[in-house]
Design a protein around this motif. Sequence first.
Motif, short mmCIF file in Angstrom:
data_model
loop_
_atom_site.label_atom_id
_atom_site.label_comp_id
_atom_site.label_asym_id
_atom_site.label_seq_id
_atom_site.Cartn_x
_atom_site.Cartn_y
_atom_site.Cartn_z
N LEU A 181 15.36 -2.56 10.41
CA LEU A 181 14.73 -2.48 9.09
C LEU A 181 14.00 -3.78 8.74
CD1 LEU A 181 17.17 -0.66 6.65
CD2 LEU A 181 14.73 -0.24 6.87
N ARG A 182 14.42 -4.87 9.33
CA ARG A 182 13.78 -6.17 9.07
C ARG A 182 12.32 -6.17 9.50
NH1 ARG A 182 18.09 -9.39 7.84
NH2 ARG A 182 20.08 -8.77 8.74
N GLU A 183 11.97 -5.28 10.41
CA GLU A 183 10.61 -5.23 10.94
C GLU A 183 9.64 -4.46 10.03
OE1 GLU A 183 11.09 -3.57 14.85
OE2 GLU A 183 12.60 -5.07 15.38
N VAL A 184 10.16 -3.75 9.05
CA VAL A 184 9.30 -2.97 8.15
C VAL A 184 8.51 -3.93 7.27
CG1 VAL A 184 9.24 -1.35 6.21
CG2 VAL A 184 10.79 -0.96 8.13
N GLU A 185 7.21 -3.75 7.30
CA GLU A 185 6.35 -4.51 6.41
C GLU A 185 6.00 -3.60 5.25
OE1 GLU A 185 3.09 -6.34 8.46
OE2 GLU A 185 4.36 -6.85 10.16
N GLY A 186 6.61 -3.87 4.11
CA GLY A 186 6.44 -3.04 2.92
C GLY A 186 5.02 -3.07 2.43
N PRO A 187 4.80 -2.63 1.25
CA PRO A 187 5.86 -2.25 0.33
C PRO A 187 6.32 -0.81 0.54
CG PRO A 187 3.75 -2.13 -0.79
CD PRO A 187 3.48 -2.63 0.60
N ILE A 188 7.61 -0.61 0.40
CA ILE A 188 8.22 0.71 0.46
C ILE A 188 8.23 1.28 -0.95
CG2 ILE A 188 10.37 1.98 0.93
CD1 ILE A 188 11.12 -0.33 2.88
N THR A 233 9.84 13.13 -3.48
CA THR A 233 8.78 12.56 -2.66
C THR A 233 7.42 12.90 -3.26
OG1 THR A 233 10.16 12.73 -0.69
CG2 THR A 233 7.80 12.44 -0.33
N GLN A 234 7.24 14.13 -3.68
CA GLN A 234 5.98 14.53 -4.31
C GLN A 234 5.73 13.74 -5.60
OE1 GLN A 234 6.90 18.70 -4.61
NE2 GLN A 234 5.76 19.20 -2.76
N LEU A 235 6.78 13.52 -6.38
CA LEU A 235 6.64 12.78 -7.64
C LEU A 235 6.32 11.31 -7.41
CD1 LEU A 235 9.59 14.35 -9.66
CD2 LEU A 235 7.14 14.62 -10.14
N VAL A 236 6.98 10.69 -6.45
CA VAL A 236 6.76 9.27 -6.16
C VAL A 236 5.43 9.07 -5.44
CG1 VAL A 236 7.65 7.28 -4.85
CG2 VAL A 236 9.22 8.73 -6.16
N ASP A 237 5.05 10.03 -4.59
CA ASP A 237 3.81 9.99 -3.81
C ASP A 237 3.69 8.68 -3.02
OD1 ASP A 237 1.44 10.98 -2.78
OD2 ASP A 237 0.23 10.22 -4.45
N PRO A 238 4.67 8.39 -2.16
CA PRO A 238 4.67 7.11 -1.45
C PRO A 238 3.62 7.03 -0.34
CG PRO A 238 6.42 8.50 -0.61
CD PRO A 238 5.79 9.25 -1.77
N THR A 239 3.17 5.81 -0.10
CA THR A 239 2.38 5.58 1.11
C THR A 239 3.32 5.21 2.25
OG1 THR A 239 1.99 3.31 0.42
CG2 THR A 239 0.27 4.90 -0.07
N LEU A 240 4.48 4.62 1.90
CA LEU A 240 5.50 4.32 2.90
C LEU A 240 6.87 4.75 2.39
CD1 LEU A 240 6.50 3.12 5.57
CD2 LEU A 240 6.59 0.88 4.43
N ALA A 241 7.48 5.67 3.11
CA ALA A 241 8.84 6.11 2.83
C ALA A 241 9.70 5.73 4.03
CB ALA A 241 8.89 7.63 2.61
N VAL A 242 10.97 5.46 3.76
CA VAL A 242 11.91 5.04 4.80
C VAL A 242 13.15 5.90 4.72
CG1 VAL A 242 13.49 3.16 5.44
CG2 VAL A 242 11.10 2.65 4.91
N GLU A 243 13.67 6.28 5.89
CA GLU A 243 14.93 7.00 5.96
C GLU A 243 15.86 6.22 6.90
OE1 GLU A 243 16.16 11.51 6.70
OE2 GLU A 243 15.33 10.56 8.49
N VAL A 244 17.05 5.92 6.41
CA VAL A 244 18.07 5.26 7.23
C VAL A 244 19.13 6.30 7.52
CG1 VAL A 244 19.71 3.35 7.39
CG2 VAL A 244 17.59 3.06 6.08
N GLY A 245 19.19 6.75 8.75
CA GLY A 245 20.12 7.80 9.16
C GLY A 245 19.38 9.13 9.25
N THR A 246 18.94 9.49 10.42
CA THR A 246 18.09 10.68 10.61
C THR A 246 18.87 11.89 11.08
OG1 THR A 246 16.21 9.26 11.04
CG2 THR A 246 16.04 11.53 11.81
N PHE A 247 19.87 11.68 11.91
CA PHE A 247 20.68 12.76 12.48
C PHE A 247 19.76 13.78 13.15
CE2 PHE A 247 23.88 16.37 11.73
CZ PHE A 247 24.62 16.05 12.85
N THR A 248 19.80 15.06 12.76
CA THR A 248 18.98 16.08 13.41
C THR A 248 17.64 16.31 12.71
OG1 THR A 248 20.12 17.83 12.20
CG2 THR A 248 20.98 17.28 14.39
N GLY A 249 17.36 15.54 11.67
CA GLY A 249 16.03 15.53 11.11
C GLY A 249 15.74 16.40 9.90
#
Length: 173
Positions: free
Chosen positions: A83-90, A15-31
Amino acid sequence: MQISADQGRFLTMLTQLVDPTLAVEVGTFTGYSSLCIARGLTHGRLHCFDVSDEWTSVARRYWEKAGLAEKITLTLGPATETLREVEGPIQLAFIDADKTNYPAYYELVMERMEPGGLILADNTLRGGTVADPARTERYVQEMREFNELVINDPRVTTTIMPIRDGVTLIRKN
């Protein structure tokens, strides 16, 4: 069902290397994985998708306790729909949900992924069973099919890292 500490540190570093403005996680469980991603964000946001209010209520408590809740948005419902509602870019995505829907999650993320963006898919080695032709269980077959899909996708460059149960790194060309 939770990633290991090694995977967590790996997620934070990527995450630090990519430095995203938008990150997505599919499957959160306990976080735990979402905490690791959120810790790596410098200015971005993490959007989490899960179906369980029960398990994600645990995640929300830990997000608050860690002081990271303001960086995370949670959407409850089937990710094949939400996920269809996400307005990228991811720029970064972590997929660790029901394995049957990995191909659908992958395509939905790819449609919104910025070129150069990174997708991480968890459990892609399934304890090494995907490499054993004698193993024919449904969960093994599903992961083999997902791995083949990714390996043969000309839109990406990919490799499988043998961390815990296997993490596939998929970079959109």
